[in-house]
Enzyme design. Structure first.
Site, mmCIF file in Angstrom:
data_model
loop_
_atom_site.group_PDB
_atom_site.id
_atom_site.type_symbol
_atom_site.label_atom_id
_atom_site.label_comp_id
_atom_site.label_asym_id
_atom_site.label_seq_id
_atom_site.Cartn_x
_atom_site.Cartn_y
_atom_site.Cartn_z
ATOM 1 N N SER A 144 0.846 -1.196 0.000
ATOM 2 C CA SER A 144 0.000 0.000 0.000
ATOM 3 C C SER A 144 0.875 1.237 0.000
ATOM 4 O O SER A 144 2.002 1.219 0.512
ATOM 5 C CB SER A 144 -0.886 0.009 1.259
ATOM 6 O OG SER A 144 -1.563 1.244 1.397
ATOM 7 N N TYR A 157 -1.597 -0.254 10.523
ATOM 8 C CA TYR A 157 -1.691 -0.648 9.111
ATOM 9 C C TYR A 157 -0.521 -0.071 8.322
ATOM 10 O O TYR A 157 0.150 -0.783 7.569
ATOM 11 C CB TYR A 157 -3.015 -0.179 8.518
ATOM 12 C CG TYR A 157 -3.168 -0.527 7.057
ATOM 13 C CD1 TYR A 157 -3.481 -1.821 6.665
ATOM 14 C CD2 TYR A 157 -2.994 0.435 6.068
ATOM 15 C CE1 TYR A 157 -3.611 -2.151 5.324
ATOM 16 C CE2 TYR A 157 -3.123 0.124 4.735
ATOM 17 C CZ TYR A 157 -3.434 -1.176 4.365
ATOM 18 O OH TYR A 157 -3.549 -1.494 3.026
#
Length: 248
Positions: A144, A157
């Site tokens: 990501s 995250y």
């Protein structure tokens, strides 16, 4: 030994994982459809894969469970005797404002690191023997932009994806030349994941000022995964950002 190449895509019940399964099936790969909880959707992915004229193997496994991962890869070896491409797509998150430190429990840390970081490591370790035997052995980690710029759904995250990017480099060095290891780093994706916390209108507004002003579709990320797996023979240890220019 199976005649077709074989690809294992973790978390392939929906979204990017399903798109990757279908794209690799279009390339003639037999597909291992992995899921943790979404059995109905995973069965739909299997059906869609088989409709493309290749075989599909459906396996339930939480990638944070090392023993379960080893069992999964063992099932692949028993059925087909080979594994050529591993796509580490399974992931999880919690949506927590970054300044709300007290909301980040140890349980949340353990779960996100377990799935997003340890999971890919467990899968790569279990699959390394078979991947080494392939003439195209490749791993693609779905990371990501949160692991690049620290902006994402929560601090754990972002940290898990940053660590996944670093691990991509480490394992590219450790496993080359037989196995190439790369990551794709998507920005916002128009998928069930983000729809948990925002509407279509909010997603469109968030991406409206990007140089390419739209969110990614799962198919955009699948195209990049297939490129990293099949379209290049010299790229390894790379993080390819696909975000419409957001982090530029």
């Amino acid at each position: 030994m199976n005649d077709n190449y074989v690809a294992l895509i973790t978390g392939s019940a929906t979204g990017v994982g399903r798109a990757c399964a279908l794209r690799l099936a279009e390339e003639g790969f037999d597909i291992v459809v992995n899921y943790s909880q979404s059995q109905t959707e995973a069965e739909e992915t299997r059906t869609l894969v088989e409709e493309l004229g290749v075989q599909a193997l459906l396996i339930q496994c939480d990638v944070s469970d090392d023993a379960g991962v080893r069992k999964m890869v063992g099932e692949v070896e028993e059925k087909w005797g080979r594994l050529d491409v591993l796509v580490n797509n399974a992931g999880t998150t919690e949506f927590i404002e970054h300044n709300d430190l007290d909301a980040v429990t140890e349980e949340i840390w353990d779960r996100l690191l377990g799935v997003n970081l340890k999971g890919p490591f467990f899968c790569i370790r279990a699959a390394a023997k078979l991947l080494r035997e392939s003439d195209i052995g490749a791993v693609v980690n779905v990371s990501s932009t949160a692991g690049v710029d620290g902006r994402g759904s929560s601090v754990p995250y972002c940290a898990s994806k940053g660590a996944l990017n670093t691990m991509t480099k480490s394992l590219a060095r450790a496993l080359g030349p037989e196995i190439r290891v790369n990551s794709v780093c998507p920005g916002p994706i128009d998928s069930r994941w983000l729809k948990r916390v925002m509407t279509d209108e909010q997603l469109a507004e968030m991406t409206s000022e990007y140089p390419i002003p739209r969110p990614a579709l799962p198919e955009d990320i699948a195209d990049t995964v297939v490129y990293l797996a099949l379209g290049t023979s010299l790229s390894t240890g790379q993080m390819l950002v696909v975000d419409g220019g957001r982090t530029m």
